[in-house]
Design a protein around this motif. Structure first.
Motif, PDB file in Angstrom:
ATOM      1  N   ASP A   1       0.974  -1.074   0.029  1.00  0.00           N
ATOM      2  CA  ASP A   1      -0.033   0.153   0.050  1.00  0.00           C
ATOM      3  C   ASP A   1       1.061   1.247  -0.154  1.00  0.00           C
ATOM      4  OD1 ASP A   1      -1.965   1.806   0.262  1.00  0.00           O
ATOM      5  OD2 ASP A   1      -2.812   1.179   2.301  1.00  0.00           O
ATOM      6  N   LEU A   2       1.227   1.722  -1.232  1.00  0.00           N
ATOM      7  CA  LEU A   2       2.114   2.915  -1.220  1.00  0.00           C
ATOM      8  C   LEU A   2       1.754   4.083  -2.285  1.00  0.00           C
ATOM      9  CD1 LEU A   2       4.229   1.659  -3.955  1.00  0.00           C
ATOM     10  CD2 LEU A   2       4.503  -0.011  -2.211  1.00  0.00           C
ATOM     11  N   GLU A   3       2.510   4.970  -2.138  1.00  0.00           N
ATOM     12  CA  GLU A   3       2.390   6.363  -3.102  1.00  0.00           C
ATOM     13  C   GLU A   3       3.509   6.519  -3.795  1.00  0.00           C
ATOM     14  OE1 GLU A   3       0.879   9.297  -0.725  1.00  0.00           O
ATOM     15  OE2 GLU A   3      -1.342   8.768  -1.160  1.00  0.00           O
ATOM     16  N   LEU A   4       3.527   6.367  -4.991  1.00  0.00           N
ATOM     17  CA  LEU A   4       4.628   6.469  -5.853  1.00  0.00           C
ATOM     18  C   LEU A   4       4.730   8.033  -6.444  1.00  0.00           C
ATOM     19  CD1 LEU A   4       3.726   3.265  -7.571  1.00  0.00           C
ATOM     20  CD2 LEU A   4       6.198   3.560  -7.086  1.00  0.00           C
ATOM     21  N   ALA A   5       5.843   8.519  -6.335  1.00  0.00           N
ATOM     22  CA  ALA A   5       5.963  10.002  -6.837  1.00  0.00           C
ATOM     23  C   ALA A   5       6.087   9.743  -8.291  1.00  0.00           C
ATOM     24  CB  ALA A   5       7.299  10.491  -6.389  1.00  0.00           C
ATOM     25  N   PRO A   6       5.787  11.043  -8.760  1.00  0.00           N
ATOM     26  CA  PRO A   6       5.738  11.248 -10.387  1.00  0.00           C
ATOM     27  C   PRO A   6       7.194  10.919 -10.885  1.00  0.00           C
ATOM     28  CG  PRO A   6       4.397  13.260  -9.149  1.00  0.00           C
ATOM     29  CD  PRO A   6       5.305  12.364  -8.310  1.00  0.00           C
ATOM     30  N   GLY A   7       7.310  10.194 -11.707  1.00  0.00           N
ATOM     31  CA  GLY A   7       8.454   9.768 -12.484  1.00  0.00           C
ATOM     32  C   GLY A   7       8.936   8.581 -12.060  1.00  0.00           C
ATOM     33  N   ALA A   8       8.262   8.024 -11.050  1.00  0.00           N
ATOM     34  CA  ALA A   8       8.800   6.709 -10.419  1.00  0.00           C
ATOM     35  C   ALA A   8       8.028   5.576 -11.429  1.00  0.00           C
ATOM     36  CB  ALA A   8       8.209   6.313  -9.209  1.00  0.00           C
ATOM     37  N   VAL A   9       7.023   5.665 -12.211  1.00  0.00           N
ATOM     38  CA  VAL A   9       6.574   4.900 -13.196  1.00  0.00           C
ATOM     39  C   VAL A   9       6.699   5.756 -14.686  1.00  0.00           C
ATOM     40  CG1 VAL A   9       4.481   3.884 -14.208  1.00  0.00           C
ATOM     41  CG2 VAL A   9       4.681   3.976 -11.631  1.00  0.00           C
ATOM     42  N   ASP A  10       7.368   5.127 -15.526  1.00  0.00           N
ATOM     43  CA  ASP A  10       7.889   5.880 -16.732  1.00  0.00           C
ATOM     44  C   ASP A  10       6.791   5.660 -17.811  1.00  0.00           C
ATOM     45  OD1 ASP A  10       9.043   6.983 -18.867  1.00  0.00           O
ATOM     46  OD2 ASP A  10      10.303   5.395 -19.378  1.00  0.00           O
ATOM     47  N   LEU A  11       6.225   6.761 -18.024  1.00  0.00           N
ATOM     48  CA  LEU A  11       4.917   6.740 -18.927  1.00  0.00           C
ATOM     49  C   LEU A  11       5.380   7.213 -20.484  1.00  0.00           C
ATOM     50  CD1 LEU A  11       2.339   7.948 -16.186  1.00  0.00           C
ATOM     51  CD2 LEU A  11       2.490   5.526 -17.268  1.00  0.00           C
ATOM     52  N   GLY A  12       6.414   7.329 -20.575  1.00  0.00           N
ATOM     53  CA  GLY A  12       6.838   7.948 -21.661  1.00  0.00           C
ATOM     54  C   GLY A  12       6.090   9.329 -22.122  1.00  0.00           C
TER      55      GLY A  12
ATOM     56  N   PRO B   1       0.951  12.078  -6.328  1.00  0.00           N
ATOM     57  CA  PRO B   1       1.326  10.530  -6.069  1.00  0.00           C
ATOM     58  C   PRO B   1       0.234   9.524  -6.839  1.00  0.00           C
ATOM     59  CG  PRO B   1       0.145  11.675  -4.178  1.00  0.00           C
ATOM     60  CD  PRO B   1       0.306  12.808  -5.088  1.00  0.00           C
ATOM     61  N   LEU B   2       0.879   8.650  -7.010  1.00  0.00           N
ATOM     62  CA  LEU B   2      -0.108   7.436  -7.881  1.00  0.00           C
ATOM     63  C   LEU B   2      -0.035   6.429  -6.764  1.00  0.00           C
ATOM     64  CD1 LEU B   2      -1.178   5.687 -10.060  1.00  0.00           C
ATOM     65  CD2 LEU B   2       1.175   5.090 -10.557  1.00  0.00           C
ATOM     66  N   ALA B   3      -1.501   6.287  -6.131  1.00  0.00           N
ATOM     67  CA  ALA B   3      -1.511   5.472  -5.046  1.00  0.00           C
ATOM     68  C   ALA B   3      -1.669   3.944  -5.640  1.00  0.00           C
ATOM     69  CB  ALA B   3      -2.923   5.806  -4.346  1.00  0.00           C
ATOM     70  N   ALA B   4      -1.010   2.959  -4.927  1.00  0.00           N
ATOM     71  CA  ALA B   4      -0.839   1.417  -5.621  1.00  0.00           C
ATOM     72  C   ALA B   4      -1.078   0.669  -4.196  1.00  0.00           C
ATOM     73  CB  ALA B   4       0.129   1.369  -6.515  1.00  0.00           C
ATOM     74  N   SER B   5      -2.242  -0.319  -4.229  1.00  0.00           N
ATOM     75  CA  SER B   5      -2.012  -1.172  -3.217  1.00  0.00           C
ATOM     76  C   SER B   5      -2.604  -2.687  -3.638  1.00  0.00           C
ATOM     77  CB  SER B   5      -3.246  -0.757  -1.982  1.00  0.00           C
ATOM     78  OG  SER B   5      -4.580  -0.609  -2.739  1.00  0.00           O
ATOM     79  N   GLY B   6      -2.262  -3.310  -2.948  1.00  0.00           N
ATOM     80  CA  GLY B   6      -2.929  -4.867  -3.247  1.00  0.00           C
ATOM     81  C   GLY B   6      -1.897  -5.877  -2.704  1.00  0.00           C
TER      82      GLY B   6
ATOM     83  N   GLU C   1       6.449  -1.361 -10.693  1.00  0.00           N
ATOM     84  CA  GLU C   1       6.467  -0.174 -11.448  1.00  0.00           C
ATOM     85  C   GLU C   1       5.962  -0.575 -13.033  1.00  0.00           C
ATOM     86  OE1 GLU C   1       8.614  -0.533  -9.208  1.00  0.00           O
ATOM     87  OE2 GLU C   1       8.831   1.164  -7.687  1.00  0.00           O
ATOM     88  N   ASP C   2       6.721  -1.729 -13.455  1.00  0.00           N
ATOM     89  CA  ASP C   2       6.612  -2.130 -14.876  1.00  0.00           C
ATOM     90  C   ASP C   2       4.859  -2.465 -14.907  1.00  0.00           C
ATOM     91  OD1 ASP C   2       9.142  -1.627 -15.298  1.00  0.00           O
ATOM     92  OD2 ASP C   2       9.495  -3.870 -15.265  1.00  0.00           O
ATOM     93  N   VAL C   3       4.490  -3.073 -13.753  1.00  0.00           N
ATOM     94  CA  VAL C   3       3.094  -3.489 -14.022  1.00  0.00           C
ATOM     95  C   VAL C   3       2.163  -2.297 -14.030  1.00  0.00           C
ATOM     96  CG1 VAL C   3       1.196  -4.819 -12.801  1.00  0.00           C
ATOM     97  CG2 VAL C   3       3.507  -5.585 -12.787  1.00  0.00           C
ATOM     98  N   LEU C   4       2.453  -1.321 -13.165  1.00  0.00           N
ATOM     99  CA  LEU C   4       1.678  -0.300 -12.978  1.00  0.00           C
ATOM    100  C   LEU C   4       1.568   0.696 -14.195  1.00  0.00           C
ATOM    101  CD1 LEU C   4       2.384   0.943  -9.501  1.00  0.00           C
ATOM    102  CD2 LEU C   4       0.096   0.088 -10.297  1.00  0.00           C
ATOM    103  N   ARG C   5       2.997   0.651 -14.858  1.00  0.00           N
ATOM    104  CA  ARG C   5       2.991   1.415 -16.112  1.00  0.00           C
ATOM    105  C   ARG C   5       1.990   1.081 -17.319  1.00  0.00           C
ATOM    106  NH1 ARG C   5       5.471   0.734 -21.099  1.00  0.00           N
ATOM    107  NH2 ARG C   5       6.388   2.628 -21.950  1.00  0.00           N
ATOM    108  N   GLU C   6       2.111  -0.313 -17.456  1.00  0.00           N
ATOM    109  CA  GLU C   6       1.174  -0.974 -18.289  1.00  0.00           C
ATOM    110  C   GLU C   6      -0.291  -0.823 -18.174  1.00  0.00           C
ATOM    111  OE1 GLU C   6       2.306  -4.931 -19.292  1.00  0.00           O
ATOM    112  OE2 GLU C   6       0.652  -5.166 -20.734  1.00  0.00           O
ATOM    113  N   GLN C   7      -0.732  -0.729 -16.784  1.00  0.00           N
ATOM    114  CA  GLN C   7      -2.018  -0.813 -16.257  1.00  0.00           C
ATOM    115  C   GLN C   7      -2.585   0.831 -16.466  1.00  0.00           C
ATOM    116  OE1 GLN C   7      -4.035  -3.090 -15.326  1.00  0.00           O
ATOM    117  NE2 GLN C   7      -2.471  -4.344 -16.177  1.00  0.00           N
TER     118      GLN C   7
END
Ligand SMILES: [Zn+2]
Ligand SMILES: [Zn+2]
Length: 188
Positions: free
Chosen positions: A16-27, A35-40, A123-129
């Motif tokens: 259960d975390l919050e990723l700062a902008p840039g942590a996930v590379d969206l091109g 923040p991008l919240a992600a939990s699971g 991060e790779d999974v979140l990028r795709e999602q």
């Protein structure tokens, strides 16, 4: 955050975390705002293919939410869109299916991904999602006037001096964009 198979073998990992902008590379597709919240939860599932052939799959289940900026399809001004989604995905070790051509992927398995080096990066999974949940076409407003095809001016804010009412120009611009879209090879 990396999920290592060796750790998941011990017990499932909740996150259960919050990723700062840039942590996930969206091109160039989108920019993360805030923040991008992600939990699971991540866990290992063992596929028993034979007495000595056990494949350790990683199952990743969870959700995300965040605010993103994407360019307007007509005038390219950034548009803010909130996105959220959930996922329930299976990842096999890369190569697990390489020597088993008879294991054709069924419709149920179409969502299967692969992990490398004994770990899976969240991060790779979140990028795709995130990219999958982006709208195909975003407009800053339903009646966005877009850019002038002749001078490039943003017609929402600055009426240009081009005789935009001339139907011949409109027809020509339409023809040109049709030709251009034909020339572009289908993008995957
Ligand atoms: Zn626009
Ligand atoms: Zn113009």
């Amino acid at each position: 955050m990396d999920f290592k198979v060796i750790e998941l073998e011990r017990e499932p990992i909740d996150f259960d975390l919050e990723l700062a902008p840039g942590a996930v590379d969206l091109g160039d597709m989108a920019q993360q705002q805030g923040p991008l919240a992600a939990s699971g939860q991540a866990e290992v599932l063992h596929e028993h293919r034979g007495p000595k052939d056990i494949v350790a799959d990683i199952r990743l289940k969870g959700s995300f939410s965040g605010i993103f900026q994407v360019p307007c399809a007509r005038c390219v001004e950034p548009v803010e869109i909130p996105l959220e989604g959930s996922y329930d995905l299976i990842f096999r070790p890369l190569g697990a299916d390489a020597d088993a051509p008879e294991r054709s992927i069924t419709a149920d398995e179409a969502e299967i991904g692969y992990y490398q080096e004994d770990s899976l990066a969240l991060e790779d999974v979140l990028r795709e999602q995130v990219l999958l949940s982006l709208p195909v076409r975003t407009l800053c407003k339903p009646d966005c006037k877009g850019l002038c095809p002749r001078c490039g001016a943003d017609r929402n804010s600055q009426p240009c001096n081009c005789t935009g009412d001339d139907p011949r120009w409109e027809a020509l611009a339409g023809l040109r964009s049709r030709i251009e879209s034909k020339e572009k090879s289908p993008q995957s």
